[in-house]
Design a protein around this motif. Structure first.
Motif, short mmCIF file in Angstrom:
data_model
loop_
_atom_site.label_atom_id
_atom_site.label_comp_id
_atom_site.label_asym_id
_atom_site.label_seq_id
_atom_site.Cartn_x
_atom_site.Cartn_y
_atom_site.Cartn_z
N ARG A 28 0.92 -0.97 0.00
CA ARG A 28 0.08 -0.15 -0.04
C ARG A 28 0.75 1.29 0.04
N TYR A 29 2.15 1.01 0.30
CA TYR A 29 2.96 2.30 0.47
C TYR A 29 4.15 2.04 -0.55
N PRO A 30 4.60 3.36 -1.22
CA PRO A 30 5.67 3.31 -1.99
C PRO A 30 7.17 3.53 -1.56
N VAL A 31 7.10 3.71 -0.25
CA VAL A 31 8.52 4.05 0.17
C VAL A 31 8.73 3.15 1.63
N GLU A 43 9.87 -1.31 7.48
CA GLU A 43 8.65 -0.51 7.90
C GLU A 43 8.11 0.28 6.72
N CYS A 44 7.12 -0.26 6.16
CA CYS A 44 6.66 0.26 4.86
C CYS A 44 5.18 1.09 5.41
N ALA A 45 5.62 2.42 5.69
CA ALA A 45 4.36 3.37 5.92
C ALA A 45 4.46 4.62 5.63
N TYR A 46 5.21 4.85 4.29
CA TYR A 46 5.60 6.35 3.89
C TYR A 46 5.26 6.42 2.45
N THR A 47 4.84 7.59 2.29
CA THR A 47 4.18 8.31 0.84
C THR A 47 5.27 8.94 0.02
N SER A 48 6.30 9.18 0.64
CA SER A 48 7.23 9.91 -0.06
C SER A 48 8.86 9.63 0.47
N PRO A 67 9.44 -2.35 -4.01
CA PRO A 67 9.28 -3.07 -5.43
C PRO A 67 7.91 -3.60 -5.57
N TYR A 68 6.97 -3.71 -4.48
CA TYR A 68 5.57 -4.32 -4.54
C TYR A 68 4.84 -3.21 -4.46
N PHE A 69 4.94 -2.13 -4.63
CA PHE A 69 3.98 -1.01 -4.40
C PHE A 69 2.81 -1.29 -5.46
N ALA A 70 1.51 -1.31 -5.00
CA ALA A 70 0.60 -1.82 -5.60
C ALA A 70 0.10 -0.80 -6.87
N HIS A 71 0.41 0.48 -6.54
CA HIS A 71 -0.13 1.28 -7.80
C HIS A 71 0.81 1.76 -8.65
N ALA A 72 2.04 1.03 -8.78
CA ALA A 72 3.40 1.37 -9.52
C ALA A 72 2.92 1.06 -10.80
#
Length: 87
Positions: A28-31, A43-48, A67-72
């Motif tokens: 759910r988070y890109p960073v 800890e994947c909880a960052y948007t930038s 690498p597994y960001f859903a909206h990539a």
């Protein structure tokens, strides 16, 4: 009889083991923040990246792209096709 007892013991020990975490990255988070130490974790909880860098400041940590960001989005399909003039 001894083989049967050992087989039952082995099955019991294998089923009592703690389950492993299936996915390290949250899609759910890109960073993600990769924290180093006695226990290393993501800890994947960052948007930038700047938001993640603020949390990593002063810690033994590094920000990485998930690498597994859903909206990539991958490369667009139109780049692979040749353009034709329709005039």
């Amino acid at each position: 009889m001894r083989i049967l007892a050992l087989a039952i013991l082995a099955i019991g020990a294998a089923s009592a083991a703690a389950p492993a975490q299936a996915q390290t990255y949250d899609p759910r988070y890109p960073v993600c923040l990769h924290v180093y130490g006695r226990i290393t974790y993501y800890e994947c909880a960052y948007t930038s990246l700047p938001q993640c860098n603020m949390s990593a400041s002063g810690r033994s940590a590094q920000c990485v792209i998930n690498p597994y960001f859903a909206h990539a989005q991958g490369p667009s399909a139109y780049r692979n096709k040749r353009y034709r003039n329709v005039y």
